[in-house]
Design an enzyme around this catalytic site. Sequence first.
Site, PDB file in Angstrom:
ATOM      1  N   GLU A  30       0.948  -1.160  -0.061  1.00  0.00           N
ATOM      2  CA  GLU A  30      -0.088   0.116   0.167  1.00  0.00           C
ATOM      3  C   GLU A  30       1.141   1.151   0.143  1.00  0.00           C
ATOM      4  O   GLU A  30       1.842   1.139   0.827  1.00  0.00           O
ATOM      5  CB  GLU A  30      -0.902   0.216   1.289  1.00  0.00           C
ATOM      6  N   ARG A 255       4.460 -13.816   9.318  1.00  0.00           N
ATOM      7  CA  ARG A 255       5.258 -12.488   9.562  1.00  0.00           C
ATOM      8  C   ARG A 255       6.371 -12.529  10.122  1.00  0.00           C
ATOM      9  O   ARG A 255       6.570 -13.354  11.040  1.00  0.00           O
ATOM     10  CB  ARG A 255       4.232 -11.687  10.305  1.00  0.00           C
ATOM     11  N   LYS A 265       3.246   0.468  10.754  1.00  0.00           N
ATOM     12  CA  LYS A 265       3.354   1.562  10.408  1.00  0.00           C
ATOM     13  C   LYS A 265       3.164   2.869  11.145  1.00  0.00           C
ATOM     14  O   LYS A 265       3.652   3.947  11.098  1.00  0.00           O
ATOM     15  CB  LYS A 265       2.303   1.818   9.020  1.00  0.00           C
TER      16      LYS A 265
HETATM   17  P1  ATP Z   1      -1.092  -2.622   6.905  1.00  0.00           P
HETATM   18  O1  ATP Z   1      -1.626  -3.875   7.316  1.00  0.00           O
HETATM   19  O2  ATP Z   1      -0.844  -1.683   8.099  1.00  0.00           O
HETATM   20  O3  ATP Z   1      -1.387  -1.694   5.597  1.00  0.00           O
HETATM   21  P2  ATP Z   1       1.116  -3.938   5.790  1.00  0.00           P
HETATM   22  O4  ATP Z   1       2.436  -4.182   6.751  1.00  0.00           O
HETATM   23  O5  ATP Z   1       0.393  -5.097   5.687  1.00  0.00           O
HETATM   24  O6  ATP Z   1       0.506  -2.626   6.681  1.00  0.00           O
HETATM   25  P3  ATP Z   1       1.466  -3.693   2.818  1.00  0.00           P
HETATM   26  O7  ATP Z   1       1.911  -2.465   2.229  1.00  0.00           O
HETATM   27  O8  ATP Z   1       0.055  -3.845   2.831  1.00  0.00           O
HETATM   28  O9  ATP Z   1       1.573  -3.176   4.688  1.00  0.00           O
HETATM   29  O10 ATP Z   1       2.527  -4.830   2.911  1.00  0.00           O
HETATM   30  C1  ATP Z   1       2.639  -5.281   1.524  1.00  0.00           C
HETATM   31  C2  ATP Z   1       2.964  -6.584   1.741  1.00  0.00           C
HETATM   32  O11 ATP Z   1       4.057  -6.870   2.699  1.00  0.00           O
HETATM   33  C3  ATP Z   1       1.808  -7.349   2.331  1.00  0.00           C
HETATM   34  O12 ATP Z   1       1.461  -8.577   1.415  1.00  0.00           O
HETATM   35  C4  ATP Z   1       2.054  -7.778   3.597  1.00  0.00           C
HETATM   36  O13 ATP Z   1       1.520  -9.249   3.979  1.00  0.00           O
HETATM   37  C5  ATP Z   1       3.598  -7.989   3.604  1.00  0.00           C
HETATM   38  N1  ATP Z   1       4.243  -7.575   4.768  1.00  0.00           N
HETATM   39  C6  ATP Z   1       4.039  -6.553   5.669  1.00  0.00           C
HETATM   40  N2  ATP Z   1       4.635  -6.587   6.800  1.00  0.00           N
HETATM   41  C7  ATP Z   1       5.138  -7.823   6.817  1.00  0.00           C
HETATM   42  C8  ATP Z   1       6.062  -8.773   7.769  1.00  0.00           C
HETATM   43  N3  ATP Z   1       6.513  -8.174   9.058  1.00  0.00           N
HETATM   44  N4  ATP Z   1       6.390  -9.986   7.658  1.00  0.00           N
HETATM   45  C9  ATP Z   1       5.859 -10.502   6.283  1.00  0.00           C
HETATM   46  N5  ATP Z   1       5.255  -9.786   5.395  1.00  0.00           N
HETATM   47  C10 ATP Z   1       4.937  -8.562   5.548  1.00  0.00           C
HETATM   48 MG    MG Z   2      -1.613  -4.638   4.146  1.00  0.00          MG
END
Ligand code: ATP
Ligand code: MG
Length: 547
Positions: A30, A255, A265
């Site tokens: 995002e 994760r 974030k």
């Molecule tokens: P939010 O849920 O606050 O929007 P997010 O960390 O999911 O934050 P995105 O920009 O949606 O942010 O993340 C892009 C991709 O990275 C998604 O597919 C998410 O699953 C993956 N991702 C984010 N943080 C992690 C993490 N700590 N470990 C593994 N994958 C992650």
């Molecule tokens: Mg997300």
Amino acid sequence: MEINNFIKTIMEDDLKSGKVDEIITRFPPEPNAYLHIGHARAMVTDFELASAFNGYTNLRFDDTNPTKEDNEFVEAIKEDIKWLGYNPKNVYFGSDYFDYDYEMAIKLIKKGLAYVDDLSQEEMSQYRGTLTEPGKNSPYRDRTIEENLKLFEEMKNGVYPDGAKTLRAKIDMASPNINMRDPALYRIIHINHHRQGTKWCIFPMYDFAHPLQDAKEGVTHSLCSLEYDNHRVLYDWVVDNCDIVKKPHQYEFGRLNIENTVLSKRYLRSLVDSKKVSGYDDPRMPTLRGLRRRGYTADAIKSFILSTGLSRINSTIGWDALDVALRDDLKLKALRPNAVIEPLEVVIDNYPEGEIEYLDMPNNQENEELGNHKIAFSKYLYIEKSDFIEVKPNKKWKRLALDVEVRLMHAYFIKATSVEKDNDGNIIRVHATYDPQTKSGSGFEGRKPNGNIHFVEKTTAIPAEFRMINSLLLPETEETKDLDFMERLNPESLVIKNGFVEEFLKDTKPEDKYQFIRNGYYCTDKDSTKDKLVFNRTCDLKSLFTL
Ligand code: ATP
Ligand code: MG
């Protein structure tokens, strides 16, 4: 390091069985934040798996939630991905598929699988039920297809204010999976979208848009983190009911969390907004730009991620593992010059005043290919404060002391003879003598020195600031475990020391990486200037003072 995990096995099987004929993945950030080390897990997984099968990966900005997005993040994310060494085959924006999403919504309405609901957000959550109780049908659930088509078009045409109506899937309000209790597909938000402007005032929900985006791009394996596990049925429901022929499939992985670090974030933003850090690229931040500025290399980050493996369980890893990867990467690549971080002046009383000589020093003791450079030596030197003690305390002390002789690496043996102190009794200068016949390279074997220490010649030394970076949060203990993250900040996350480096580093540039002899891995910071060099400590040497 080669990628190997349960998703790779699934892909192998899918290729073998003919379920897919190539592997296409996507990385879908995002554009509302900077990428962090957790995203690196998703990125490495998406890109490495596709390339292991000669497939490819798209970068898709998931910009369907219009309230938080910004072009600044789009550019930053592209840059960070490139820095990590990945090249997306295509760059797409989820919002570019809004026409397609709309068309699919109409298809669902026509099939009797979606309806326009007038319940408010609050009412909807009351009707949704709980984990133990089923939900109730909305009174608007049985509108006719014609009525739904008309209302949905009016929603699109801006007839209704934000939140007045919602398009929902008609699935099952009693489903044990709450995500299947008539989830919202579209909501009304009157806003200026960063790419679409005011063309749309209805926006698709993630669970509806994501499978459609995957389908549109021909993504075969849609990989995401574990929290989407119970959204998979809905993903499949959308794919099936929108009559997608080449069906994408979602797979979840655990994760990555890092000890004493928060990756959310919201938290990273509050650190920046409250000026607890200097920005998203503050070298203490777990963002990719913070890590980069601190001195971690893209290769180290990738091999760290690969070394943590991948499973369907969330994992928490210490920074140590990243340090191991960094040392592996830089051990033979980085120059190893002398830096004195906490300086103590040494005067060699029997060395001629005004004279200076240049001695050879290898650029990296373990890699001859990196060549040599000259280091200066004169009557006036700096050594580390911690390398001197007045009285040798015991046999283990392998550094300088009064009447004790050590080797100044790549120079001479010196023996301390006396100290000068200030009024408070602090040692401000050490006097010593050197033995000319012990010159490095002369083959002298007459005596064994009491250890080897490094030094920097005083008159040619360049002042340098060393930013000693420690974890942003205090370790989790009984006392800190219930604190809010903002209260658990480590007051020593940044400790500044002022010392010197040898003249050899006068032209150093931001992001140059070094192993300072006996001190650790350091990286030149962007704040560095000709008169005052600035280095960030990336990590320590495995064990200090062993060389
Ligand atoms: P939010 O849920 O606050 O929007 P997010 O960390 O999911 O934050 P995105 O920009 O949606 O942010 O993340 C892009 C991709 O990275 C998604 O597919 C998410 O699953 C993956 N991702 C984010 N943080 C992690 C993490 N700590 N470990 C593994 N994958 C992650
Ligand atoms: Mg997300």
